[in-house]
Design an enzyme around this catalytic site. Structure first.
Site, PDB file in Angstrom:
ATOM      1  N   LYS A 132     -23.110  35.466  36.843  1.00  0.00           N
ATOM      2  CA  LYS A 132     -24.582  35.764  36.989  1.00  0.00           C
ATOM      3  C   LYS A 132     -25.368  34.987  35.929  1.00  0.00           C
ATOM      4  O   LYS A 132     -24.913  34.517  34.930  1.00  0.00           O
ATOM      5  CB  LYS A 132     -24.670  37.236  36.711  1.00  0.00           C
ATOM      6  CG  LYS A 132     -24.569  37.861  35.282  1.00  0.00           C
ATOM      7  CD  LYS A 132     -25.611  37.601  34.391  1.00  0.00           C
ATOM      8  CE  LYS A 132     -25.344  38.162  33.196  1.00  0.00           C
ATOM      9  NZ  LYS A 132     -26.250  37.762  31.754  1.00  0.00           N
ATOM     10  N   ASP A 152     -23.026  45.103  31.696  1.00  0.00           N
ATOM     11  CA  ASP A 152     -23.121  44.339  32.792  1.00  0.00           C
ATOM     12  C   ASP A 152     -22.064  44.640  33.769  1.00  0.00           C
ATOM     13  O   ASP A 152     -22.045  44.181  34.880  1.00  0.00           O
ATOM     14  CB  ASP A 152     -23.085  42.931  32.341  1.00  0.00           C
ATOM     15  CG  ASP A 152     -24.373  42.400  31.727  1.00  0.00           C
ATOM     16  OD1 ASP A 152     -25.405  42.856  31.758  1.00  0.00           O
ATOM     17  OD2 ASP A 152     -24.380  41.169  30.970  1.00  0.00           O
TER      18      ASP A 152
HETATM   19  P1  ATP Z   1     -22.270  38.578  28.783  1.00  0.00           P
HETATM   20  O1  ATP Z   1     -23.350  37.660  29.593  1.00  0.00           O
HETATM   21  O2  ATP Z   1     -22.204  39.726  29.490  1.00  0.00           O
HETATM   22  O3  ATP Z   1     -22.826  38.883  27.561  1.00  0.00           O
HETATM   23  P2  ATP Z   1     -20.799  36.325  27.863  1.00  0.00           P
HETATM   24  O4  ATP Z   1     -20.768  34.982  29.114  1.00  0.00           O
HETATM   25  O5  ATP Z   1     -21.794  36.277  26.694  1.00  0.00           O
HETATM   26  O6  ATP Z   1     -21.094  37.784  28.536  1.00  0.00           O
HETATM   27  P3  ATP Z   1     -17.936  36.552  27.965  1.00  0.00           P
HETATM   28  O7  ATP Z   1     -17.749  35.555  28.486  1.00  0.00           O
HETATM   29  O8  ATP Z   1     -17.864  37.640  28.637  1.00  0.00           O
HETATM   30  O9  ATP Z   1     -19.489  36.500  27.255  1.00  0.00           O
HETATM   31  O10 ATP Z   1     -17.132  36.495  26.455  1.00  0.00           O
HETATM   32  C1  ATP Z   1     -17.046  37.264  25.480  1.00  0.00           C
HETATM   33  C2  ATP Z   1     -16.102  37.344  24.659  1.00  0.00           C
HETATM   34  O11 ATP Z   1     -15.360  38.395  25.225  1.00  0.00           O
HETATM   35  C3  ATP Z   1     -15.388  36.004  24.284  1.00  0.00           C
HETATM   36  O12 ATP Z   1     -15.414  35.692  22.919  1.00  0.00           O
HETATM   37  C4  ATP Z   1     -14.023  36.167  24.629  1.00  0.00           C
HETATM   38  O13 ATP Z   1     -12.984  35.730  23.864  1.00  0.00           O
HETATM   39  C5  ATP Z   1     -13.713  37.580  24.916  1.00  0.00           C
HETATM   40  N1  ATP Z   1     -13.037  37.981  26.277  1.00  0.00           N
HETATM   41  C6  ATP Z   1     -12.292  38.899  26.539  1.00  0.00           C
HETATM   42  N2  ATP Z   1     -11.597  39.077  27.693  1.00  0.00           N
HETATM   43  C7  ATP Z   1     -12.370  37.778  28.516  1.00  0.00           C
HETATM   44  C8  ATP Z   1     -12.366  37.452  29.756  1.00  0.00           C
HETATM   45  N3  ATP Z   1     -11.551  38.165  30.787  1.00  0.00           N
HETATM   46  N4  ATP Z   1     -13.107  36.356  29.939  1.00  0.00           N
HETATM   47  C9  ATP Z   1     -14.017  36.085  28.997  1.00  0.00           C
HETATM   48  N5  ATP Z   1     -13.995  36.340  27.709  1.00  0.00           N
HETATM   49  C10 ATP Z   1     -13.143  37.276  27.440  1.00  0.00           C
END
Ligand code: ATP
Length: 290
Positions: free
Chosen positions: A11, A137
């Site tokens: 998203k 989310d």
């Molecule tokens: P949001 O927009 O919901 O804040 P984000 O894009 O900022 O998400 P994510 O990509 O979800 O952040 O990753 C955040 C942390 O979660 C990473 O440091 C990662 O190591 C951990 N993590 C655990 N499982 C997963 C997964 N399946 N995919 C991505 N990251 C993961």
């Protein structure tokens, strides 16, 4: 059914406002969410063994209980006393720690997948209720499309699809912690709040210009001073012809909206030239018919 393949979509936030910090530490938000046509692929299989086994194409991601997939499967197993376990093969295409809900969307896919594989018969609403126990989310990632997200992310109102356009996503080669950004957010009378109700109305009217003119993200007030490269990316996107430019979530990903496919492609090439170490993805909104 013993196995299934799922697409877990990323998203962006067309608008992101934080209204207040609650006593319990959660933040009350008001956001316009938009799914984009960029996804992780998940292959999920039931196994006899009482185990949750994760295989992933990105070696830096945890495959143990720290992976959100593991947490989600554990929650469902406990909640419904499910026998055996699952094997998940995750092909991660969504940039990690980027503000694109990469983890949350994998969690949503596991909820949907296990619901099918274990014949749980759970409604979308129930899946969203379970989702919010994993992350704010996750309910939206179950719902997808264009939506207004309120409360801590659990109060969702579906909106019509965005008028046709293209999205150019660009991520600097840095990671930003969502926790750090929310912790350092200062909400006072100087905080610039985007007009989220106005944007929701513009979407209902099919008015893309009205959406673009209201794009705003209150979290930029934290991320940009700490990571000036985010501003460099925004400025570059704007100078290459994006009609609207914004940081997504807590960053560092930024995106630009284009109505011309050709201009978008040109801008993608220019961004790659200018920032060879960054990630550049040209895509479009992914819509759900409501
Ligand atoms: P949001 O927009 O919901 O804040 P984000 O894009 O900022 O998400 P994510 O990509 O979800 O952040 O990753 C955040 C942390 O979660 C990473 O440091 C990662 O190591 C951990 N993590 C655990 N499982 C997963 C997964 N399946 N995919 C991505 N990251 C993961």
């Amino acid at each position: 059914m013993r196995s299934c393949n799922l697409k877990a979509y990323a998203k962006i936030n067309l608008g992101l406002d934080v209204l207040r910090r609650r006593e319990d530490g959660y933040h009350e938000v008001s956001m316009i969410m938009q799914t984009v046509n960029l996804y992780d692929n998940l292959y999920i299989k039931r196994i006899e063994k009482e185990d949750i086994i994760i295989n992933c194409n990105r070696r830096y991601l945890p495959t143990n209980e720290n992976n959100i997939i593991h947490k989600t499967a554990t929650l469902l197993k406990k909640e419904y006393n499910l026998p055996g376990g699952i094997f998940v093969d995750l092909k991660k295409n969504i940039p990690v720690a980027a503000g694109m809900a990469g983890g949350s969307t994998d969690a949503a896919a596991v909820l949907v997948g296990m619901n099918r594989l274990f014949d749980l018969g759970l409604s979308g609403e129930r899946l969203m209720e379970l989702g919010v126990m994993i992350g704010a989310d996750v309910p939206y990632c179950v719902m997808r499309g264009t939506a207004l997200s309120e409360g801590i992310g659990e109060r969702l109102t579906g909106l019509p699809a965005l008028p046709p356009c293209y999205i150019l996503i660009a991520k600097p080669e840095i990671s930003v912690s969502t926790g750090f950004v929310y912790k350092n957010l200062v909400l006072n009378e100087d905080t610039p709040h985007p007009d989220i109700p106005g944007m929701a109305e513009a979407i209902r009217q099919g008015d893309l210009e009205g959406v673009i003119s209201r794009m705003g993200n209150v979290l930029e007030t934290v991320t940009i001073p700490d990571y000036p490269i985010v501003k460099d990316y925004k400025d570059a996107l704007a100078s290459y012809g994006a009609e609207g430019v914004l940081m997504s979530g807590s960053g560092p990903t930024v995106f630009g909206i284009f109505t011309s496919k050709e201009r978008g492609y040109e801008a993608a090439d220019l961004m790659k030239e200018r920032f060879p170490r960054g990630t550049v993805i040209f895509t479009r909104p992914f819509s759900i018919n409501r």
